[in-house]
Design a protein around this motif. Sequence first.
Motif, mmCIF file in Angstrom:
data_model
loop_
_atom_site.group_PDB
_atom_site.id
_atom_site.type_symbol
_atom_site.label_atom_id
_atom_site.label_comp_id
_atom_site.label_asym_id
_atom_site.label_seq_id
_atom_site.Cartn_x
_atom_site.Cartn_y
_atom_site.Cartn_z
ATOM 1 N N VAL A 39 -10.671 13.222 2.059
ATOM 2 C CA VAL A 39 -9.738 13.903 1.157
ATOM 3 C C VAL A 39 -8.524 13.015 0.923
ATOM 4 O O VAL A 39 -7.959 12.466 1.871
ATOM 5 N N LEU A 40 -8.129 12.884 -0.364
ATOM 6 C CA LEU A 40 -6.904 12.164 -0.713
ATOM 7 C C LEU A 40 -5.832 13.202 -0.982
ATOM 8 O O LEU A 40 -6.020 14.087 -1.829
ATOM 9 N N SER A 41 -4.714 13.119 -0.243
ATOM 10 C CA SER A 41 -3.652 14.113 -0.406
ATOM 11 C C SER A 41 -2.346 13.414 -0.763
ATOM 12 O O SER A 41 -2.255 12.188 -0.760
ATOM 13 N N GLY A 42 -1.326 14.223 -1.013
ATOM 14 C CA GLY A 42 -0.014 13.680 -1.388
ATOM 15 C C GLY A 42 0.584 14.508 -2.492
ATOM 16 O O GLY A 42 -0.111 15.307 -3.130
ATOM 17 N N VAL A 43 1.878 14.330 -2.735
ATOM 18 C CA VAL A 43 2.534 15.128 -3.778
ATOM 19 C C VAL A 43 1.997 14.737 -5.144
ATOM 20 O O VAL A 43 1.357 13.705 -5.303
ATOM 21 N N SER A 44 2.256 15.566 -6.145
ATOM 22 C CA SER A 44 1.809 15.290 -7.510
ATOM 23 C C SER A 44 2.463 14.007 -7.996
ATOM 24 O O SER A 44 3.680 13.858 -7.899
ATOM 25 N N GLY A 45 1.669 13.072 -8.504
ATOM 26 C CA GLY A 45 2.223 11.807 -9.004
ATOM 27 C C GLY A 45 2.345 10.731 -7.947
ATOM 28 O O GLY A 45 2.962 9.701 -8.183
ATOM 29 N N SER A 46 1.732 10.963 -6.749
ATOM 30 C CA SER A 46 1.875 9.958 -5.676
ATOM 31 C C SER A 46 0.846 8.847 -5.789
ATOM 32 O O SER A 46 0.904 7.870 -5.041
ATOM 33 N N GLY A 47 -0.135 8.979 -6.688
ATOM 34 C CA GLY A 47 -1.108 7.912 -6.882
ATOM 35 C C GLY A 47 -2.510 8.245 -6.401
ATOM 36 O O GLY A 47 -3.352 7.358 -6.278
#
Length: 993
Positions: A39-47
């Motif tokens: 799973v790739l996670s992170g805030v919106s717009g983090s890449g």
Amino acid sequence: MAKRLKNGAAKDGWIEVRGARTHNLQNIDVKIPRGKFVVLSGVSGSGKSSLAFDTLYAEGQRRYIESLSSYARQFLGQMKKPDCDSIEGLSPAISIDQKQGSHNPRSTVATVTEIMDYMRLLWARVGLPHCPDCGKEVARRTVQEIVDDVLWRFEGHAVAVWSPAVRDRKGTHADLFRALVEQGYLGGKVNGRDANFENPPELEKNLRHDIDVRIDRIRLERVTRQRLTEAVEAGLRLGAGAVAIESLKAPKLKKSDDPDEQRFQTGQGESIAYSEEFACPEHGAFLPEMSPRVFSFNNPLGACPSCQGLGVQRNFSPDLVIDRLATVGEGCITPFRRSMMSGWYRTQMTQTCEHYGIPHDVPFGQLDDEAQDIMLNGSGDTIITFNFVSQKGSSYQMVRPWEGVFARLRRTYTDTSSNRTRSRLTSYMTDEPCPDCRGQKLNNAVSMVTVGGVSLPEISFCSVLEALAVVQNWRIGGLDDTWSRLEREEPHTPTVSKTEHLDERSLFIAHDIIKEIESRLRFLALVGLDYLTLDRRANTLSGGESQRIRLATQIGTRLTGVMYVLDEPSIGLHPRDNGRLLETLRELTSLGNTLLVVEHDEATLRQADWLVDLGPGAGKEGGRVVSNGSLEQLLNTKESVTGAYLSGRKSIPLPEDRATPDDDRWLVVTGARQNNLQDIDVRIPLGCIVAVSGVSGSGKSSLVTSTIAPSLQRKLHGADTTPGSHDKIEGYELIDKTIVINQSPIGRTPRSNPATYTGAFSPIRDLFTQTNLAKERGYQPGQFSFNVRGGRCEACKGGGSSKLEMNFLPDVWVVCDICKGKRYTRETLEVKWRGKNIHDVLEMNVTEACDFFANQRSIYRILSTIRDVGLGYIRLGQPATTLSGGEAQRVKLATQLHRPATKHTVYILDEPTTGLALADVHQLIEVLLRLRRNGHTVIIIEHHLDVIKCADWVIDLGPEGGERGGLVVAEGTPEEITQNPDSYTGKHLLSFV
């Protein structure tokens, strides 16, 4: 961590990315284990999407295409090499994103998943035809039976034996004519006209043709039976099992003959078709053939001739055409009011009323049914004298029947040459079920073919769950253990009840076909789409639904060693169904595939084998790998925003100032019955945040986006929208304005950007025209637009780069030599405001621009709203095509928020948390609370429990999806919902409030 071997690779190896720089990725190195659920996670717009789709998927796809020949490559969409140093260990890649599927109205759930292809094959192989006239089951006929019937009907006649060699097929058929002559068949009919095959007509290869071959001409007697038998056999062989007998000359009646004999009942010139395949003894042949193409609603042989297989016809809607509160004298027909001849129509209708004694000063809705029928459908043959007097005093008399409102509108629509008139009339039309096929799409003959007692239209009308029950009843005469996994009860609809177990012969033939259909239906049910009907149009599906349908098609292929890249598969899915989706995704990894999922859902993050967290911020502040490893590693990473919310270091609090509904401020919808809504009454408190929840398919969109939103737009703004079926809506007079914000993209071309969409670019251009240099040169605002001639660079037409077409390689975008990618002419760029030219401003991100334009109130108001919805990192000139779904929706939200709404506004949002991480959801909730604190109403369709817990009022629909949904299960505050034992939402919400 994945098990390492001596050479440093994991058990299944690693995908190693080095120096990735796509979009905002900051030269990162990532190692991802193969064969795992990653799973790739992170805030919106983090890449996340930049790494998953624009780097890994793009490279996997590019390498596959590179392996093809240069000839094949020129027909495929080429992909540009991603901006990175190297990628090793990559598998062939398949991407399943949220892009809407087909926009073709003929595309349905059954066609997209290939279920329809298998069903057509099944009906063609084991279907039992029934005569459309008498309903009797029809069996195949042998040559002997055909000969006996011909002798009974045509004895004593001179007959011609015809064979339909070609039916409704394209081509010149020159080879066929040559072969027929060689076999001794010299004459026949081509497209109904007599033809000599030695000198045949030239046929247009792109048109469909019919060719009939004359096999023999015989005077039928008992002694010529053998010759007739040979002719029929030859005809059936040539005509693929079909033959026709035409009477050329009837016998004369002698005194000794009985006139009631069948041969004297058959008239001269009469032709009867026989089929070795299927023909009713009373009504003759009715099916051209039993092949898969006949069961397709996209083929003229099977489609309903009235609607061409669409199942609907576009007609004028009485609800849109008639203003039931206006009188005939006031002009109660809305399209006539806006016509240049409105006075002419009103005079005609008034004089029709006078002729029949109908009062023309009573509201149209209060007239009796007969009076309404005359006005709408005409006076029939009754002649009426119409007198017209112009303003100048000249008179004109017309004597004719009154043709009726609908007939007049249809005639105007077909006869007009004005596109403007046609588009105006189109707004009063809706799709109504076809009156001939009743929405079944197929013609009568095809609709009467059954498999196990069920016809093809009947199973098409079924939901996935019902269709699964039908297929299992065919196969085993009951249900298997799938239902315990689905946690569903057996449906008891009429179609399921009449399904019969297939006989041994049919099962032997259909074994493989049924296996394919059942596996696809089972998968659709397991990913939470059991409520969709098979004939549901693909263009009405949400992004999440169409993604899961494509997933069903992929799992059916049973590929191994592939890298699947998925974009938020849990979108639009109720927390109840999430577990089943994750189980199904696990099936993909157990087959030996790598699963790369971009996801924000907490349950998905917690059960992943491997987590790649990007960030820590968005835009320029993101694009770095914050954590790459197990869930435990992510939770312990202090820098990770995702880890902070998952570990509980940060959380979304309950609002302190919950709004309580006023007794006298409610929006009330009565008798809503659109799609699966079961004639429900819904009360929505105004001045509150109202969350409409429920399992997938429970009727949320039918209620909010198909009924409430169009009703409010129509009543408050006079929009040409068509609300779903309902009795009435009350309380709208307390509302001044309604704004609908959905998930569609904000622009389909790179020329659209946040500055142009939100309206910030116009005041910025006006600002530049106020500078001294611009005034000296007489520049207008258009000078600072890159879309029109004047200030833009004409070499690249304001694009900043131009496309070089490379035949066998991907098209190359080259930075414009003249403007060096700045889009404007040198003279335009000389104009500066506070040291920055127009190009510098477009390159700023929103946060920088807020500081730069802090003193410009109109611009600052727009930009600060974009920043407040969490988009401070996007550039003003960033092409709209590069924005994610969540970003595009928030740009729309910002566009509406910056307009200071002084009047009471209802905001309607459809799953606004799409594409948002928990940190972004927190920010979105603050924006929605700000709207409510300003006195507005917010109606949200949502599954995200953090949003539902912050709502003031929750309306929970259900209890299930599809036919078993459409009821109000619970309504009240979030705390009250949790106390309701029937609400699935309440059960999952309990731990949040």
